[in-house]
Enzyme design. Structure first.
Site, PDB file in Angstrom:
ATOM      1  N   ARG A  45      51.976  44.481  55.770  1.00  0.00           N
ATOM      2  CA  ARG A  45      50.891  43.578  55.364  1.00  0.00           C
ATOM      3  C   ARG A  45      49.593  44.037  56.020  1.00  0.00           C
ATOM      4  O   ARG A  45      48.539  44.065  55.405  1.00  0.00           O
ATOM      5  CB  ARG A  45      51.196  42.115  55.744  1.00  0.00           C
ATOM      6  CG  ARG A  45      49.986  41.213  55.564  1.00  0.00           C
ATOM      7  CD  ARG A  45      50.263  39.705  55.587  1.00  0.00           C
ATOM      8  NE  ARG A  45      51.395  39.296  56.376  1.00  0.00           N
ATOM      9  CZ  ARG A  45      51.418  39.232  57.722  1.00  0.00           C
ATOM     10  NH1 ARG A  45      50.357  39.533  58.425  1.00  0.00           N
ATOM     11  NH2 ARG A  45      52.525  38.846  58.333  1.00  0.00           N
ATOM     12  N   TYR A  97      32.520  34.807  35.873  1.00  0.00           N
ATOM     13  CA  TYR A  97      33.893  34.956  35.370  1.00  0.00           C
ATOM     14  C   TYR A  97      34.640  33.614  35.517  1.00  0.00           C
ATOM     15  O   TYR A  97      34.586  32.977  36.588  1.00  0.00           O
ATOM     16  CB  TYR A  97      34.601  36.056  36.168  1.00  0.00           C
ATOM     17  CG  TYR A  97      36.036  36.242  35.768  1.00  0.00           C
ATOM     18  CD1 TYR A  97      36.375  36.848  34.567  1.00  0.00           C
ATOM     19  CD2 TYR A  97      37.063  35.786  36.579  1.00  0.00           C
ATOM     20  CE1 TYR A  97      37.692  36.991  34.191  1.00  0.00           C
ATOM     21  CE2 TYR A  97      38.392  35.934  36.214  1.00  0.00           C
ATOM     22  CZ  TYR A  97      38.700  36.545  35.008  1.00  0.00           C
ATOM     23  OH  TYR A  97      40.005  36.673  34.635  1.00  0.00           O
ATOM     24  N   ASP A 169      29.980  41.269  41.671  1.00  0.00           N
ATOM     25  CA  ASP A 169      31.241  41.579  40.990  1.00  0.00           C
ATOM     26  C   ASP A 169      30.895  42.676  39.985  1.00  0.00           C
ATOM     27  O   ASP A 169      30.237  42.424  38.975  1.00  0.00           O
ATOM     28  CB  ASP A 169      31.773  40.321  40.303  1.00  0.00           C
ATOM     29  CG  ASP A 169      33.110  40.552  39.605  1.00  0.00           C
ATOM     30  OD1 ASP A 169      33.378  41.706  39.201  1.00  0.00           O
ATOM     31  OD2 ASP A 169      33.868  39.585  39.438  1.00  0.00           O
ATOM     32  N   LYS A 194      40.854  46.294  35.434  1.00  0.00           N
ATOM     33  CA  LYS A 194      40.021  46.739  34.309  1.00  0.00           C
ATOM     34  C   LYS A 194      39.764  48.255  34.404  1.00  0.00           C
ATOM     35  O   LYS A 194      40.665  49.018  34.200  1.00  0.00           O
ATOM     36  CB  LYS A 194      38.732  45.914  34.275  1.00  0.00           C
ATOM     37  CG  LYS A 194      38.933  44.409  34.578  1.00  0.00           C
ATOM     38  CD  LYS A 194      39.726  43.670  33.525  1.00  0.00           C
ATOM     39  CE  LYS A 194      40.182  42.273  33.936  1.00  0.00           C
ATOM     40  NZ  LYS A 194      39.157  41.358  34.439  1.00  0.00           N
TER      41      LYS A 194
HETATM   42  C1  LIG Z   1      39.196  40.106  35.225  1.00  0.00           C
HETATM   43  C2  LIG Z   1      38.043  39.770  36.087  1.00  0.00           C
HETATM   44  C3  LIG Z   1      38.216  39.163  37.334  1.00  0.00           C
HETATM   45  C4  LIG Z   1      39.565  38.718  37.851  1.00  0.00           C
HETATM   46  O1  LIG Z   1      40.416  39.779  38.073  1.00  0.00           O
HETATM   47  P1  LIG Z   1      42.020  39.647  37.987  1.00  0.00           P
HETATM   48  O2  LIG Z   1      42.459  41.011  38.348  1.00  0.00           O
HETATM   49  O3  LIG Z   1      42.355  39.219  36.601  1.00  0.00           O
HETATM   50  O4  LIG Z   1      42.416  38.604  38.987  1.00  0.00           O
HETATM   51  C5  LIG Z   1      37.088  38.926  38.102  1.00  0.00           C
HETATM   52  N1  LIG Z   1      35.862  39.248  37.673  1.00  0.00           N
HETATM   53  C6  LIG Z   1      35.656  39.818  36.475  1.00  0.00           C
HETATM   54  C7  LIG Z   1      34.270  40.133  36.050  1.00  0.00           C
HETATM   55  C8  LIG Z   1      36.739  40.097  35.642  1.00  0.00           C
HETATM   56  O5  LIG Z   1      36.524  40.644  34.436  1.00  0.00           O
END
Ligand SMILES: *Cc1c(COP(=O)(O)O)cnc(C)c1O
Length: 389
Positions: A45, A97, A169, A194
């Site tokens: 961890r 988001y 983000d 992504k």
């Molecule tokens: C998908 C996404 C998230 C969350 O990510 P997960 O891996 O699904 O938890 C946060 N911010 C943005 C802009 C996203 O597209």
């Protein structure tokens, strides 16, 4: 960002065996010579060599001091929110988001953290919203799903002047297109689900910090809360990163031709894409996104109904009907019925998410094939109209 050559070659060759790919250290614990004497790792961890390799390459990709890998993008967001205490405030982009909105509003608000949502595409709104309790300014640029763009450098000045940290983000832009730390941000977040992973085969998240001091605080939270990414998924994200520049360039090229095609189509009402000169903050995007406007395009139809959009999204074959984005295969979704179904209609419309809005995530297919796929969908909604009249 370092050059892609440096990035690829910064992924270490295994010292023990010469393995050119990073080994998956599938272990929970590390044998010690004497109590407290080890080879840099004691419990998985707290640290794992496969995870460390991923964290180092992502820190380099974003030009940060250090990075920390989490089980999902939301776990990464959660770790940053844990820097705060009751009474602190977050000023956040209004079309944040959805998962971050849910976390802030339904978890952190209850714990005494106040969140103000403002339209950050106009810096004056940020200046007005900040108070002496504001500890984080939280933005996404471009946003989901209407691709609004905020001026990161300007907002970084506002953060600095108010002793707040700027969190960006950077999921939608990817580190190939935009590096917020170079523009003044303190923390960068990625949903590695992504573009970093890039193959729609895992969920993962990263926090990148500008300074060593912030890095230590995030590392403490990572170990204390335990939301780490497992070694196998770390391996897969590293493998994804090795091709990220090729993928993202193709995805941006595809998105540009798709956006231009849609903008000239008689059945289309509005197209949202920062690469179009008609986009509100096209000039800012051109400056801060390295000429790469992202792989996501959204648009609404002249006949602005959920039924019409539903008909469209079920008629494509290369664009697969699914949530998420950033993978090599193109995806299509209908935010009003999918990603944004839980947002009240009034609020949804106010942020530009029309009933017929359709979001496309362009993959790495040939651009012409993607256009053909969309043409086919337009033809089938037209045929349906004429047969039902
Ligand atoms: C998908 C996404 C998230 C969350 O990510 P997960 O891996 O699904 O938890 C946060 N911010 C943005 C802009 C996203 O597209």
């Amino acid at each position: 960002m370092s050059s892609i050559t440096e990035i690829i070659h910064s992924v270490p060759v295994d010292e023990l065996t010469g393995s050119i790919s990073v080994p998956v250290y599938q272990t929970s614990t590390f044998v010690q010579e004497k109590p407290g004497v080890n080879k840099g790792y004691d419990y998985a961890r707290s640290g794992n060599p496969t995870r460390k390799a991923l964290e180092d390459v992502v820190a380099r990709l974003e030009g940060g001091h250090s990075a920390y890998a989490f089980a999902t993008g939301l776990a990464a967001i959660d770790a940053v929110a844990k820097l705060l205490k009751a009474g602190d405030e977050i000023v956040a982009v209004d079309d944040i988001y959805g998962g971050a909105y849910r976390l802030f509003t339904h978890v952190y608000q209850k714990l005494g953290i106040n969140i103000r949502y403002v339209d950050t595409t106009d810096v004056a709104n940020v200046v007005d919203a900040v108070t002496d309790k504001t500890k984080l300014i939280w933005i996404e640029s471009p946003t989901n799903p209407t691709l609004k763009v905020s001026d990161i450098e300007q907002i970084a000045h506002v953060a600095k002047a108010n002793n707040a940290l700027l969190v960006v983000d950077n999921t939608f832009a990817s580190p190939i297109s935009q590096n917020p730390i170079a523009l003044g941000a303190d923390i960068v977040i990625h949903s590695a689900t992504k573009y970093l992973g890039g193959h729609s085969d895992l969920v993962a998240g990263l926090v990148v910090t500008k300074t060593a001091e912030l890095g230590e605080r995030i590392q403490f939270i990572q170990n204390a809360s335990g939301g780490i990414l497992g070694p196998w998924d770390c391996f897969l994200v590293i493998r994804g990163i090795e091709t990220i520049e090729l993928r993202v360039r193709r995805q941006c090229e595809n998105a540009q031709v798709v956006a231009e095609y849609l903008a000239s189509h008689p059945e289309v009402d509005r197209v949202h894409y920062p690469g179009l000169a008609s986009h509100k903050n096209h000039a800012i995007a051109a400056r801060q996104q390295n000429g790469l406007f992202g792989g996501v395009v959204s648009f609404s139809l002249k006949e602005d109904t959920e039924e019409q959009a539903e008909q469209f999204v079920t008629q494509t074959s290369y664009f697969k009907l699914a949530e998420s984005l950033g993978g090599v295969k193109s995806l299509i979704c209908q935010p009003s019925k999918m990603t944004h179904a839980s947002v009240p209609r009034e609020k949804r419309l106010a942020s530009g998410v029309q009933d017929s809005l359709i979001r496309l995530s362009c993959g790495i297919e040939r651009g012409e094939d993607l256009i053909e796929d969309l043409k086919h969908a337009f033809t089938s909604i037209k045929t349906k109209e004429t047969t039902t009249v």
